[in-house]
Design a protein around this motif. Structure first.
Motif, PDB file in Angstrom:
ATOM      1  N   ILE A  99      -6.883 -15.448   4.312  1.00 58.45           N
ATOM      2  CA  ILE A  99      -6.708 -14.286   4.799  1.00 58.45           C
ATOM      3  C   ILE A  99      -5.117 -14.063   4.994  1.00 58.45           C
ATOM      4  CG2 ILE A  99      -7.198 -12.749   7.070  1.00 58.45           C
ATOM      5  CD1 ILE A  99      -9.683 -13.430   5.361  1.00 58.45           C
ATOM      6  N   PRO A 100      -4.216 -14.359   5.345  1.00 65.17           N
ATOM      7  CA  PRO A 100      -2.994 -14.243   5.158  1.00 65.17           C
ATOM      8  C   PRO A 100      -2.412 -13.813   3.956  1.00 65.17           C
ATOM      9  CG  PRO A 100      -2.971 -15.725   6.915  1.00 65.17           C
ATOM     10  CD  PRO A 100      -4.502 -15.793   6.051  1.00 65.17           C
ATOM     11  N   PHE A 101      -2.895 -14.677   3.021  1.00 64.77           N
ATOM     12  CA  PHE A 101      -2.770 -14.655   1.522  1.00 64.77           C
ATOM     13  C   PHE A 101      -2.862 -13.514   1.103  1.00 64.77           C
ATOM     14  CE2 PHE A 101      -3.337 -15.981  -2.657  1.00 64.77           C
ATOM     15  CZ  PHE A 101      -1.903 -16.445  -3.311  1.00 64.77           C
ATOM     16  N   LEU A 102      -4.213 -13.078   1.412  1.00 63.56           N
ATOM     17  CA  LEU A 102      -4.917 -11.799   0.919  1.00 63.56           C
ATOM     18  C   LEU A 102      -4.070 -10.542   1.397  1.00 63.56           C
ATOM     19  CD1 LEU A 102      -8.651 -12.540   1.054  1.00 63.56           C
ATOM     20  CD2 LEU A 102      -7.056 -12.549  -0.926  1.00 63.56           C
ATOM     21  N   VAL A 103      -3.755 -10.689   2.880  1.00 66.94           N
ATOM     22  CA  VAL A 103      -2.924  -9.467   3.442  1.00 66.94           C
ATOM     23  C   VAL A 103      -1.512  -9.338   2.766  1.00 66.94           C
ATOM     24  CG1 VAL A 103      -1.722  -8.793   5.473  1.00 66.94           C
ATOM     25  CG2 VAL A 103      -3.934  -9.748   5.616  1.00 66.94           C
ATOM     26  N   LEU A 104      -0.802 -10.540   2.408  1.00 63.79           N
ATOM     27  CA  LEU A 104       0.418 -10.541   1.972  1.00 63.79           C
ATOM     28  C   LEU A 104       0.184  -9.866   0.172  1.00 63.79           C
ATOM     29  CD1 LEU A 104       3.456 -10.979   2.270  1.00 63.79           C
ATOM     30  CD2 LEU A 104       2.981 -13.327   1.073  1.00 63.79           C
ATOM     31  N   ALA A 105      -0.811 -10.381  -0.359  1.00 66.26           N
ATOM     32  CA  ALA A 105      -1.031  -9.718  -1.665  1.00 66.26           C
ATOM     33  C   ALA A 105      -1.338  -8.211  -1.859  1.00 66.26           C
ATOM     34  CB  ALA A 105      -2.458 -10.489  -2.218  1.00 66.26           C
ATOM     35  N   SER A 106      -2.087  -7.846  -0.707  1.00 65.65           N
ATOM     36  CA  SER A 106      -2.240  -6.317  -0.703  1.00 65.65           C
ATOM     37  C   SER A 106      -1.053  -5.612  -0.283  1.00 65.65           C
ATOM     38  CB  SER A 106      -3.276  -6.092   0.431  1.00 65.65           C
ATOM     39  OG  SER A 106      -4.477  -6.632   0.479  1.00 65.65           O
ATOM     40  N   ALA A 107      -0.176  -6.076   0.576  1.00 63.67           N
ATOM     41  CA  ALA A 107       1.254  -5.565   0.768  1.00 63.67           C
ATOM     42  C   ALA A 107       2.018  -5.357  -0.859  1.00 63.67           C
ATOM     43  CB  ALA A 107       2.009  -6.289   1.581  1.00 63.67           C
ATOM     44  N   ILE A 108       1.856  -6.532  -1.409  1.00 66.09           N
ATOM     45  CA  ILE A 108       2.471  -6.437  -2.835  1.00 66.09           C
ATOM     46  C   ILE A 108       1.598  -5.385  -3.696  1.00 66.09           C
ATOM     47  CG2 ILE A 108       2.909  -7.752  -4.974  1.00 66.09           C
ATOM     48  CD1 ILE A 108       3.039 -10.458  -3.327  1.00 66.09           C
ATOM     49  N   GLY A 109       0.440  -5.319  -3.690  1.00 60.81           N
ATOM     50  CA  GLY A 109       0.087  -4.211  -4.411  1.00 60.81           C
ATOM     51  C   GLY A 109       0.431  -2.840  -4.085  1.00 60.81           C
ATOM     52  N   ILE A 110       0.666  -2.599  -2.824  1.00 58.67           N
ATOM     53  CA  ILE A 110       0.603  -1.319  -2.525  1.00 58.67           C
ATOM     54  C   ILE A 110       2.333  -0.929  -3.014  1.00 58.67           C
ATOM     55  CG2 ILE A 110       1.757   0.107  -0.395  1.00 58.67           C
ATOM     56  CD1 ILE A 110      -0.517  -1.265   1.124  1.00 58.67           C
ATOM     57  N   VAL A 111       3.433  -1.679  -3.058  1.00 63.95           N
ATOM     58  CA  VAL A 111       4.555  -1.305  -3.586  1.00 63.95           C
ATOM     59  C   VAL A 111       4.892  -1.781  -5.022  1.00 63.95           C
ATOM     60  CG1 VAL A 111       5.801  -1.650  -1.178  1.00 63.95           C
ATOM     61  CG2 VAL A 111       5.458  -3.730  -2.662  1.00 63.95           C
ATOM     62  N   LEU A 112       4.023  -2.308  -5.299  1.00 64.36           N
ATOM     63  CA  LEU A 112       4.374  -2.969  -6.839  1.00 64.36           C
ATOM     64  C   LEU A 112       4.327  -1.899  -7.925  1.00 64.36           C
ATOM     65  CD1 LEU A 112       4.674  -5.113  -8.928  1.00 64.36           C
ATOM     66  CD2 LEU A 112       2.122  -5.777  -8.828  1.00 64.36           C
ATOM     67  N   GLY A 113       3.119  -1.059  -7.884  1.00 63.59           N
ATOM     68  CA  GLY A 113       2.985  -0.055  -8.868  1.00 63.59           C
ATOM     69  C   GLY A 113       3.954   1.044  -8.547  1.00 63.59           C
ATOM     70  N   GLY A 114       4.106   1.407  -7.231  1.00 65.38           N
ATOM     71  CA  GLY A 114       4.873   2.527  -6.893  1.00 65.38           C
ATOM     72  C   GLY A 114       6.423   2.285  -7.076  1.00 65.38           C
ATOM     73  N   THR A 115       7.073   1.155  -6.853  1.00 65.38           N
ATOM     74  CA  THR A 115       8.383   0.939  -7.125  1.00 65.38           C
ATOM     75  C   THR A 115       8.616   0.934  -8.578  1.00 65.38           C
ATOM     76  OG1 THR A 115       7.937  -1.321  -6.731  1.00 65.38           O
ATOM     77  CG2 THR A 115       9.057  -0.006  -5.021  1.00 65.38           C
ATOM     78  N   GLN A 116       7.898   0.405  -9.475  1.00 62.10           N
ATOM     79  CA  GLN A 116       8.184   0.409 -10.774  1.00 62.10           C
ATOM     80  C   GLN A 116       8.210   1.641 -11.490  1.00 62.10           C
ATOM     81  OE1 GLN A 116       5.237  -2.973 -11.796  1.00 62.10           O
ATOM     82  NE2 GLN A 116       7.015  -4.103 -12.468  1.00 62.10           N
ATOM     83  N   ALA A 117       6.927   2.491 -11.266  1.00 63.12           N
ATOM     84  CA  ALA A 117       6.712   3.801 -11.665  1.00 63.12           C
ATOM     85  C   ALA A 117       7.637   4.683 -11.450  1.00 63.12           C
ATOM     86  CB  ALA A 117       5.440   4.174 -11.292  1.00 63.12           C
ATOM     87  N   LEU A 118       8.201   4.841 -10.113  1.00 66.67           N
ATOM     88  CA  LEU A 118       9.264   5.502  -9.964  1.00 66.67           C
ATOM     89  C   LEU A 118      10.643   5.321 -10.467  1.00 66.67           C
ATOM     90  CD1 LEU A 118       8.412   6.626  -6.336  1.00 66.67           C
ATOM     91  CD2 LEU A 118       7.783   7.656  -8.416  1.00 66.67           C
TER      92      LEU A 118
END
Length: 447
Positions: free
Chosen positions: A344-363
């Motif tokens: 569960i903590p691993f999945l929460v951390l993965a979700s946080a990565i997903g939120i910022v991953l695409g956004g920071t790279q695209a911008l």
């Protein structure tokens, strides 16, 4: 009579829709191969050939667990030399979409060769991956230069964010298929190793096949505002590269952003590239679990990219990127303390990565495009991708060295926080409005 209708926005919109599909195409390599399967597979087959947990390559004695990081370092260092020259060539030719497709298909061919890599020839796997990764970086130079030709300054955050969202959707879809293949390999009568190799082959074919859409859907645009230098195409390109290197001091804001990007993107790319290794080797998760988690990241990143694009329209790209870097610093800190096999903590951390991953790279891509003078899009993006593509050379090197000396991936992942801190401090010094004026571009409504 002359028509008063301006059809250029419609033409741009049509090209933008075709352009999105290249992100869809190349994300198969970035996710299935570079992000998830290649690193653990290379470690596994190299360990079969190891003596006292060491293998020999080019006269060096290395731990199998550090091979993926060193492979990425080598490919990015080579790209750092080659990509600026390719950028100079691209800015002097109208055939940007042809060169985009050519490098994509060459990279896909090298990636397809990974299907034949086993414990008897694992060294070939390193060579093929390096070729594929360099070709992916070269294709990205042309792809991002095309963004400046098919989207004006007001459109770029939106178009870039949608491209990244397309990429995560495409990469995620294929990853879902490969997740089922790898986790249920017994059902299909395969060994896990064969399922992994078949999945990497599918990513190569996906990359090659979907590149046909931008190849046929984009136009070749004539180069703009190119300096007059003598000689053939290669000689003129070297000449323009030299001119641009001398003139970089005239664009200090763009140069400062490149330095900031060098650091924070090193951290991002190393997290992406080493996440599967960290999940399997440090936290003890099975390959199928890591694939499923990476799949979660892919689909969360779709909404992250779109959400960051909308936030940039309201607050400006720089401010949103800064928030993203704070979140990235929190992620690597949390990874240091993540318990073994705690799903569960691993999945929460993965979700946080997903939120910022695409956004920071695209911008970052669309933000940098505002700081580039017209006629030098590919050349400036070649410097950009010399620092970015595949994963970072410096971050991957630090990650590999820390693991080499500590035999633990926890301090290796936490060491990346320095990249986000330094990158954020440098980004804070970037004067967006001044950079846009220096480049001679139109000022968006929100900067």
């Amino acid at each position: 009579m002359t028509s008063i209708a301006d059809l250029e926005p419609l033409k741009r919109a049509k090209e933008q829709r075709a352009w999105y599909w290249y992100d869809w195409a190349n994300s198969a390599f970035a996710t299935t191969i570079a992000g998830v399967l290649f690193g653990p597979y290379l470690i596994a087959i190299a360990e079969e050939d190891a003596v006292n947990n060491r293998v020999s390559i080019l006269g060096l004695s290395l731990a199998p667990g550090s091979l993926p990081a060193y492979t990425i370092t080598a490919s990015t260092l080579i790209a750092a030399i080659l990509l600026p020259l390719l950028g100079a060539v691209a800015d002097r030719t109208s055939r940007k979409k042809d060169m985009l497709a050519g490098f994509a298909w060459a990279g896909a061919a090298a990636a397809a060769g990974l299907f034949f890599v086993t414990e008897n020839n694992w060294q070939w796997g390193i060579g093929l991956f390096i070729i594929a990764n360099i070709c992916m970086g070269a294709a990205a130079v042309f792809n991002d230069a095309i963004l400046c030709l098919i989207a004006d300054e007001e459109e770029r955050d939106r178009v870039s964010s949608r491209g990244w969202a397309f990429g995560y959707a495409g990469g995620g879809l294929l990853l879902a298929i490969n997740f089922a293949l790898v986790t249920m390999h017994d059902t299909f009568g395969m060994t896990e190793g064969f399922a992994v190799r078949l999945s990497m082959l599918s990513a190569a074919l996906w990359w090659a096949g979907f590149t046909l859409i931008p190849f046929f859907g984009l136009r070749n645009h004539e180069p703009l505002d190119v300096e007059e230098v003598s000689g053939n195409l290669v000689q003129r390109s070297f000449g323009q590269l030299w001119i641009t290197l001398k003139e970089l001091r005239n664009y200090p804001v763009a140069l400062t952003f490149l330095m900031a990007y060098l650091f924070f993107n090193d951290g991002i790319q190393t997290v992406i590239g080493q996440a599967a290794v960290y999940g399997e080797e440090e936290l003890g998760f099975e390959t199928g679990t890591v694939l499923g988690t990476y799949l979660l990241v892919q689909f969360v990143a779709i909404f992250g990219a779109l959400g960051f694009g909308r936030a940039a329209a309201r607050f400006g790209a720089k401010s949103v990127i800064m928030v993203g870097l704070v979140i990235w610093s929190s992620i690597v800190t949390a990874a240091l303390f993540l318990p073994d096999r705690a799903l569960i903590p691993f999945l929460v951390l993965a979700s946080a990565i997903g939120i910022v991953l695409g956004g920071t790279q695209a911008l970052a891509r669309s933000y940098f495009s505002l700081l580039i003078p017209k006629g030098k899009e590919a050349e400036f993006f070649s410097f950009y991708h010399a620092l970015e593509r595949g994963t970072s050379w410096f971050g991957a090197l630090v990650f590999g060295l820390v693991y080499q000396f500590t035999d633990s991936y926890r301090p290796a992942i936490f060491a990346l926080i320095g990249f986000f801190i330094v990158g954020g401090l440098l980004l804070a010094r970037v004067d967006t409005a001044r950079g846009i004026r220096e480049a001679g571009n139109a000022m968006p409504k929100v900067v």
